[in-house]
Scaffold this motif. Structure first.
Motif, PDB file in Angstrom:
ATOM      1  N   THR A  84       0.864  -1.185   0.000  1.00  0.00           N
ATOM      2  CA  THR A  84       0.000   0.000   0.000  1.00  0.00           C
ATOM      3  C   THR A  84       0.901   1.236   0.000  1.00  0.00           C
ATOM      4  O   THR A  84       2.082   1.148   0.353  1.00  0.00           O
ATOM      5  CB  THR A  84      -0.953   0.057   1.211  1.00  0.00           C
ATOM      6  OG1 THR A  84      -0.189   0.336   2.392  1.00  0.00           O
ATOM      7  CG2 THR A  84      -1.731  -1.238   1.389  1.00  0.00           C
ATOM      8  N   ALA A  88      -2.965   6.844  -0.773  1.00  0.00           N
ATOM      9  CA  ALA A  88      -3.642   5.652  -1.305  1.00  0.00           C
ATOM     10  C   ALA A  88      -3.754   5.744  -2.824  1.00  0.00           C
ATOM     11  O   ALA A  88      -4.122   6.776  -3.377  1.00  0.00           O
ATOM     12  CB  ALA A  88      -5.025   5.514  -0.677  1.00  0.00           C
ATOM     13  N   VAL A  90      -5.866   4.401  -5.333  1.00  0.00           N
ATOM     14  CA  VAL A  90      -7.051   3.682  -5.804  1.00  0.00           C
ATOM     15  C   VAL A  90      -7.512   4.341  -7.099  1.00  0.00           C
ATOM     16  O   VAL A  90      -7.166   5.484  -7.382  1.00  0.00           O
ATOM     17  CB  VAL A  90      -8.184   3.683  -4.744  1.00  0.00           C
ATOM     18  CG1 VAL A  90      -7.720   3.010  -3.471  1.00  0.00           C
ATOM     19  CG2 VAL A  90      -8.676   5.090  -4.465  1.00  0.00           C
ATOM     20  N   ASN A  99     -12.364  -1.811  -7.819  1.00  0.00           N
ATOM     21  CA  ASN A  99     -10.988  -1.669  -7.361  1.00  0.00           C
ATOM     22  C   ASN A  99     -10.465  -2.973  -6.769  1.00  0.00           C
ATOM     23  O   ASN A  99      -9.299  -3.327  -6.929  1.00  0.00           O
ATOM     24  CB  ASN A  99     -10.880  -0.550  -6.318  1.00  0.00           C
ATOM     25  CG  ASN A  99     -10.525   0.786  -6.930  1.00  0.00           C
ATOM     26  OD1 ASN A  99      -9.352   1.081  -7.166  1.00  0.00           O
ATOM     27  ND2 ASN A  99     -11.535   1.603  -7.204  1.00  0.00           N
ATOM     28  N   LYS A 144      -7.723   4.373   2.233  1.00  0.00           N
ATOM     29  CA  LYS A 144      -6.640   3.540   2.788  1.00  0.00           C
ATOM     30  C   LYS A 144      -7.175   2.168   3.217  1.00  0.00           C
ATOM     31  O   LYS A 144      -6.495   1.158   3.086  1.00  0.00           O
ATOM     32  CB  LYS A 144      -5.954   4.262   3.941  1.00  0.00           C
ATOM     33  CG  LYS A 144      -5.160   5.475   3.442  1.00  0.00           C
ATOM     34  CD  LYS A 144      -3.987   5.810   4.323  1.00  0.00           C
ATOM     35  CE  LYS A 144      -2.994   6.674   3.554  1.00  0.00           C
ATOM     36  NZ  LYS A 144      -1.715   6.836   4.201  1.00  0.00           N
ATOM     37  N   GLU A 147      -7.534   0.252   0.030  1.00  0.00           N
ATOM     38  CA  GLU A 147      -6.227  -0.185  -0.465  1.00  0.00           C
ATOM     39  C   GLU A 147      -5.723  -1.390   0.338  1.00  0.00           C
ATOM     40  O   GLU A 147      -5.122  -2.321  -0.213  1.00  0.00           O
ATOM     41  CB  GLU A 147      -5.246   0.983  -0.358  1.00  0.00           C
ATOM     42  CG  GLU A 147      -4.113   0.896  -1.332  1.00  0.00           C
ATOM     43  CD  GLU A 147      -3.063   1.948  -1.072  1.00  0.00           C
ATOM     44  OE1 GLU A 147      -2.961   2.446   0.068  1.00  0.00           O
ATOM     45  OE2 GLU A 147      -2.330   2.263  -2.008  1.00  0.00           O
TER      46      GLU A 147
END
Ligand code: ADP
Ligand code: MG
Length: 258
Positions: A84, A88, A90, A99, A144, A147
């Motif tokens: 990660t 983040a 995404v 995602n 987050k 993710e």
């Protein structure tokens, strides 16, 4: 049990900057390692090198006994190393659910299996009711969480997390901390977690290492490392880092942010 990761004298330069200077450490299977250090000390570069975004100039990385320094991130992801990012990463125009599917687009798993895994993990991080929303509608902290859930889609053995708690709402942070511990306990996932927040690392990691100018300058328990004079000096003496130091429990009680 075989260590999940063995890093031996790993070095990486950018021109004249030595971002990693002979880094060595071992990560036991199912354990969490905390990584601290002032800005620019090489933490992100270390994660980028471990997950194959950067190729090291010298040194060796062994993941479950296998040399990995020539493998790319997608190859390492399939072997079980997930990642990660500090901010983040995404896909904003995709839904939360879409995602989740990305890490497994090339995996030989049935559609049902992938969907089931995505649903379970979204529930695990409390995002099941947001799954149809575009990811752009999530808060920074929720991104987050997404993710993190996405990083678990490949059923990794090792997850590398770059400042997962930075700027995250305390409630989301508490959930993320709990879920990281659960993944470690119940799924035997190992973690390397970059954070300046010593209290968070205390609740997660038995061992912390501190970097400064590409070198490991201290290792020990979170408490030991946060009290180490060399560590305090590195945070205080770092250009642009005046007053920056690992946040202790006392400072955190006063709302100090690093
Ligand atoms: P940290 O994550 O601890 O803040 P970084 O790993 O991002 O530190 O950076 C370590 C050093 O390497 C810094 O001096 C930074 O400027 C340099 N650096 C990092 N990535 C690159 C890059 N892609 N190109 C050139 N220099 C870089
Ligand atoms: Mg960084």
């Amino acid at each position: 049990m075989e260590p999940v990761l063995q890093v031996d004298s790993l070095s990486k330069r950018f021109g004249s900057i030595v971002a990693l200077d002979r880094i060595s450490f071992t990560l036991e299977a199912g354990s969490i390692l905390g990584l601290i250090g002032p800005n620019g000390s090489g933490k992100t570069t270390l994660l980028n090198t471990l997950n194959g975004l950067y190729r090291p100039d010298s040194g060796e990385i062994r993941y479950l006994g296998r040399p990995t320094r020539n493998l790319r991130p997608h190859q390492l992801a399939l072997l079980g190393i997930s990642r990660t990012f500090q901010t983040a990463r995404v896909f904003h125009t995709l839904t939360v659910y879409q995602n989740m599917l990305i890490p497994l687009v090339h995996a030989r798993l049935s559609r049902n299996e992938v969907q089931e895994r995505a649903r379970q993990l979204l529930t695990f991080v409390g995002l099941e009711r947001s799954q149809a929303l575009p990811a752009s509608e999530l808060s920074g902290g929720q991104q987050k969480l997404l993710e993190f859930a996405r990083a678990l889609m490949t059923e990794p053995r090792l997850v590398l997390m770059d400042e997962p708690f930075g700027g995250v709402h305390p409630e989301i942070k508490a959930l993320l901390l709990e879920r990281i511990r659960e993944a470690q306990r119940e799924r035997q996932v190992s973690f390397i977690i970059v954070s300046h927040e010593i209290p968070d690392l205390m609740s997660l990691a038995r061992t912390v290492i501190c970097m400064s100018y590409g070198r490991i300058i201290a290792r020990g328990t979170p408490q030991e490392v946060s009290e180490n004079p060399e560590v305090i000096a590195a945070y205080l003496g770092h250009p642009g880092g005046q007053g920056q130091r690992p946040a202790t429990s006392l400072e955190q009680a006063g709302g100090h942010a690093s």
